[in-house]
Write an enzyme that holds these catalytic residues in place. Structure first.
Site, short mmCIF file in Angstrom:
data_model
loop_
_atom_site.label_atom_id
_atom_site.label_comp_id
_atom_site.label_asym_id
_atom_site.label_seq_id
_atom_site.Cartn_x
_atom_site.Cartn_y
_atom_site.Cartn_z
N LEU A 94 -8.62 5.90 8.38
CA LEU A 94 -8.07 4.71 7.74
C LEU A 94 -8.14 4.85 6.23
O LEU A 94 -9.22 5.08 5.67
CB LEU A 94 -8.83 3.46 8.20
CG LEU A 94 -8.86 3.21 9.71
CD1 LEU A 94 -9.77 2.04 10.03
CD2 LEU A 94 -7.45 2.97 10.24
N CYS A 95 -7.02 4.68 5.57
CA CYS A 95 -6.94 4.78 4.11
C CYS A 95 -7.45 6.17 3.70
O CYS A 95 -6.91 7.18 4.13
CB CYS A 95 -7.73 3.65 3.47
SG CYS A 95 -7.49 3.46 1.68
N THR A 96 -8.50 6.24 2.90
CA THR A 96 -9.02 7.54 2.47
C THR A 96 -9.90 8.18 3.53
O THR A 96 -10.48 9.25 3.30
CB THR A 96 -9.82 7.40 1.16
OG1 THR A 96 -10.88 6.46 1.36
CG2 THR A 96 -8.92 6.91 0.04
N SER A 146 -3.66 6.70 8.02
CA SER A 146 -2.91 5.59 7.44
C SER A 146 -2.95 5.65 5.92
O SER A 146 -3.82 6.29 5.33
CB SER A 146 -3.47 4.24 7.90
OG SER A 146 -4.62 3.88 7.16
#
Length: 313
Positions: free
Chosen positions: A103-105, A155
């Protein structure tokens, strides 16, 4: 029952835990505990987020089971090293799961564990260049909301994790449940994995209502010519004054801003519809298919046909 395990590291980004609501409301819609969500960390106990809030976790061990692992990103992966115990887990036991999502980083940790070598992936657009430089074996697609490559899901930044979680539910329970779930969560159904991270309407960010109203008008009427005289009339300004005020507030000339809005709208149509490129060009205000291709290559570096192939894949 599908077990979803979140693995936290110190300085994790708190927003990633908001994706748990997607699984919570999916359970409500199906009327049973289809998803069981648990939060883990090496050693267990409280784990402090990047904002300082501590979250209770269960101990992560080599025998901890999950069907899907969710790996929240760190606030700044370029300055905060990943937890070695989490990397060891990802490189080993975690791969027995059906899916692993960064998720994200969080994609940085998947990449550091070697899970993204030769695979497509995305991350927060701010860190895309850093990810590409640090992990040259990963095929970074920085202009994507989320990317699925085999069992690996990644993501883009922040709220894009919700889109990824919604994509997971659609894979498990189908589009009808996902549409109802998106409606309950007041989310669009749905920003596809191939949709751009950036919105030109947000990037322009005018200060005054009159310029914002003009941009809204332009977005609703992209098939029209949208010359300076027409836009100035919407803003109730003279063409010369309008051009000056518009450029001062948005950093773009009216013509360049309209072209960006046309390009964004065309890309959305190409990704989400089966209209021919001729129809897309006409509906979004380009002269013809050739003109659309020219602007696409200038704006995105790829032709519109490539965007459509990626979206369908």
């Amino acid at each position: 029952m599908h077990r979803v395990g979140y693995v936290l590291s110190d300085s994790f980004q708190m927003m990633a835990l908001g994706t748990q609501a997607v699984f919570e409301f999916a359970n409500q819609l199906v009327g049973s505990e289809y998803y069981r969500v648990q939060v883990y960390a090496p050693g267990g106990g409280p784990v402090r987020s990047s904002i300082g809030t501590a979250v209770a976790t269960e101990a992560l061990t080599a025998r901890t089971p999950a069907d899907t692992w969710m790996i929240p990103g760190l606030y700044d992966p370029t300055t905060t090293p990943a937890d070695p115990a989490v990397l060891d887990f990802l490189a080993g036991r975690a791969q027995r799961a059906r899916r692993i999502a960064g998720l994200c980083t969080g994609g940085f940790m998947l990449a550091e564990a070697g899970l993204l070598d030769g695979r497509r992936a995305t991350t927060h657009w701010i860190y895309a260049d850093a990810m590409r430089e640090r992990f040259p074996g990963v095929l970074i697609e920085p202009d994507r909301i989320f990317v699925t490559d085999g069992p690996m899901w990644t993501s883009a930044g922040m709220t894009a994790g919700l889109d990824l979680a919604l994509g997971l539910v659609e894979k498990d329970l189908g589009s009808d449940i996902t549409r109802a779930l998106a409606h309950r969560l007041v989310m669009p159904h749905r920003r596809s994995g191939g949709q751009t991270q950036h919105s030109e309407m947000l990037m322009l960010a005018p200060r005054s209502d009159r310029i914002q109203d003009t941009l809204d008008y332009a977005r609703r009427n992209l098939s029209q010519a949208l010359g300076v005289d027409e836009l100035a009339a919407v803003a109730h300004l003279s063409p010369r004054q309008f051009s000056r005020v518009f450029t001062a507030e948005t950093g773009e000339s009216p013509a360049r801003a309209v072209e960006k809005l046309r390009l964004e709208a065309a890309r959305t149509m190409i990704e989400q519809s089966r209209h021919s490129l001729e129809v897309v060009a006409r509906e979004t205000g380009f002269r013809d298919r050739r003109h659309l291709r020219e602007v696409f290559l200038r704006g995105y570096g790829i032709p519109p046909q490539a965007v459509r192939r990626t979206a369908r894949a």
